[in-house]
Design a protein around this motif. Sequence first.
Motif, PDB file in Angstrom:
ATOM      1  N   UNK A  68      -3.202 -13.661 -13.354  1.00  0.00           N
ATOM      2  CA  UNK A  68      -4.575 -13.915 -12.936  1.00  0.00           C
ATOM      3  C   UNK A  68      -5.358 -12.615 -12.839  1.00  0.00           C
ATOM      4  N   UNK A  69      -6.651 -12.711 -13.004  1.00  0.00           N
ATOM      5  CA  UNK A  69      -7.555 -11.590 -12.783  1.00  0.00           C
ATOM      6  C   UNK A  69      -8.034 -11.650 -11.337  1.00  0.00           C
ATOM      7  N   UNK A  70      -7.889 -10.546 -10.613  1.00  0.00           N
ATOM      8  CA  UNK A  70      -8.369 -10.466  -9.239  1.00  0.00           C
ATOM      9  C   UNK A  70      -9.743  -9.799  -9.247  1.00  0.00           C
ATOM     10  N   UNK A  71     -10.743 -10.533  -8.808  1.00  0.00           N
ATOM     11  CA  UNK A  71     -12.117 -10.047  -8.788  1.00  0.00           C
ATOM     12  C   UNK A  71     -12.537  -9.845  -7.340  1.00  0.00           C
ATOM     13  N   UNK A  99     -13.099  -1.233  -5.980  1.00  0.00           N
ATOM     14  CA  UNK A  99     -11.966  -0.871  -6.827  1.00  0.00           C
ATOM     15  C   UNK A  99     -10.694  -0.681  -6.011  1.00  0.00           C
ATOM     16  N   UNK A 100     -10.796  -0.035  -4.842  1.00  0.00           N
ATOM     17  CA  UNK A 100      -9.629   0.171  -3.986  1.00  0.00           C
ATOM     18  C   UNK A 100      -9.114  -1.155  -3.434  1.00  0.00           C
ATOM     19  N   UNK A 101     -10.019  -2.056  -3.092  1.00  0.00           N
ATOM     20  CA  UNK A 101      -9.612  -3.368  -2.596  1.00  0.00           C
ATOM     21  C   UNK A 101      -8.884  -4.162  -3.675  1.00  0.00           C
ATOM     22  N   UNK A 102      -9.406  -4.104  -4.885  1.00  0.00           N
ATOM     23  CA  UNK A 102      -8.756  -4.804  -5.988  1.00  0.00           C
ATOM     24  C   UNK A 102      -7.346  -4.276  -6.207  1.00  0.00           C
ATOM     25  N   UNK A 103      -7.167  -2.960  -6.120  1.00  0.00           N
ATOM     26  CA  UNK A 103      -5.848  -2.362  -6.297  1.00  0.00           C
ATOM     27  C   UNK A 103      -4.872  -2.866  -5.239  1.00  0.00           C
ATOM     28  N   UNK A 104      -5.313  -2.902  -3.985  1.00  0.00           N
ATOM     29  CA  UNK A 104      -4.437  -3.324  -2.899  1.00  0.00           C
ATOM     30  C   UNK A 104      -4.091  -4.805  -2.992  1.00  0.00           C
ATOM     31  N   UNK A 132     -13.437   0.802   7.790  1.00  0.00           N
ATOM     32  CA  UNK A 132     -13.989  -0.366   7.091  1.00  0.00           C
ATOM     33  C   UNK A 132     -13.044  -0.886   6.017  1.00  0.00           C
ATOM     34  N   UNK A 133     -12.520   0.027   5.212  1.00  0.00           N
ATOM     35  CA  UNK A 133     -11.654  -0.378   4.107  1.00  0.00           C
ATOM     36  C   UNK A 133     -10.396  -1.069   4.620  1.00  0.00           C
ATOM     37  N   UNK A 134      -9.749  -0.490   5.603  1.00  0.00           N
ATOM     38  CA  UNK A 134      -8.519  -1.080   6.130  1.00  0.00           C
ATOM     39  C   UNK A 134      -8.787  -2.445   6.760  1.00  0.00           C
ATOM     40  N   UNK A 135      -9.886  -2.568   7.485  1.00  0.00           N
ATOM     41  CA  UNK A 135     -10.231  -3.842   8.096  1.00  0.00           C
ATOM     42  C   UNK A 135     -10.487  -4.898   7.028  1.00  0.00           C
ATOM     43  N   UNK A 136     -11.105  -4.493   5.910  1.00  0.00           N
ATOM     44  CA  UNK A 136     -11.332  -5.427   4.805  1.00  0.00           C
ATOM     45  C   UNK A 136     -10.013  -5.879   4.173  1.00  0.00           C
ATOM     46  N   UNK A 197      -1.691   2.095  -1.387  1.00  0.00           N
ATOM     47  CA  UNK A 197      -2.823   3.025  -1.507  1.00  0.00           C
ATOM     48  C   UNK A 197      -2.656   4.105  -0.454  1.00  0.00           C
ATOM     49  N   UNK A 198      -2.867   5.364  -0.837  1.00  0.00           N
ATOM     50  CA  UNK A 198      -2.885   6.485   0.103  1.00  0.00           C
ATOM     51  C   UNK A 198      -4.034   7.401  -0.281  1.00  0.00           C
ATOM     52  N   UNK A 199      -4.930   7.650   0.653  1.00  0.00           N
ATOM     53  CA  UNK A 199      -6.106   8.462   0.357  1.00  0.00           C
ATOM     54  C   UNK A 199      -6.388   9.415   1.519  1.00  0.00           C
ATOM     55  N   UNK A 200      -6.608  10.672   1.217  1.00  0.00           N
ATOM     56  CA  UNK A 200      -6.968  11.671   2.212  1.00  0.00           C
ATOM     57  C   UNK A 200      -8.390  12.142   1.963  1.00  0.00           C
ATOM     58  N   UNK A 201      -9.211  12.143   3.010  1.00  0.00           N
ATOM     59  CA  UNK A 201     -10.562  12.669   2.877  1.00  0.00           C
ATOM     60  C   UNK A 201     -10.552  14.192   2.881  1.00  0.00           C
ATOM     61  N   UNK A 202      -9.603  14.771   3.606  1.00  0.00           N
ATOM     62  CA  UNK A 202      -9.399  16.217   3.597  1.00  0.00           C
ATOM     63  C   UNK A 202      -7.898  16.472   3.573  1.00  0.00           C
TER      64      UNK A 202
END
Length: 250
Positions: A68-71, A99-104, A132-136, A197-202
């Motif tokens: 399936x395609x996840x949109x 894009x990050x939400x789709x990946x997760x 926000x992202x984690x809560x989503x 997903x792992x992302x560092x702002x700094x």
Amino acid sequence: MDLLSDQGLRLDGRRADELREIRCKLGVFDQPDGSAYLEQGNTKVLAAVYGPHQIRGTSRIKSLPDSAVVNCQYSMATFSTGERKRRPRGDRKSQEMTAHLKQALSAAIKTELYPRSQIDVFLEVLQADGGNYCTCVNAATLALIDAGIPINEYVIGCTASLANGDVPLIDISHLEETTGGPNLTIVAMPLSGQIVVAEMLERFHVDHLEKVVGVALQGCQQIYKILDREVRDHLSYTGCASSWGQNFGS
């Protein structure tokens, strides 16, 4: 600015290893196939899921013969930040979050069960106060379960940072995001321990990175237990629409 007091308390009264209060509810709408509302501290998110359904005529989404395609679509309400939001929907920040939400979510969904189909996930941030992202991600996981869409396992997001130089903080608020040190976002599957997903702002100093990642994963575990308890309470009243949970045990 020090984020921990001499008593070890944060600006909102929490301790370093304490999550913000989480409140959630499944099945908040009748029209979507699945929906959820989640509060993590003062960050509040609505999630709605439609599908799986046949891909309708559009040049932007192509069907896949074996999955399936996840949109995904991420947006923020105009009143979400306490001041009038000037950025329109579809701005660069929203596109990155989408894009990050789709990946997760693609990692969580058993997309191979629905070839040549589409699953739509809509996230709306009603109030933004950090993470926000984690809560989503967490709200979307609940909405997928409510829709009866089979998932490999829960996918959970949590943030972490450092206070006073070397003390790991879990589940960062907006004030801590903007006045503290480097921030780390982790999205993981808590049962298998897989990081999606792992992302560092700094950048973190290498001496601190391992313990900050560990704290974020512990946060994912704690959030998973809270959400799983809510799911089981919800399903005890509504019944299980699918066999999505058979692999999770009792």
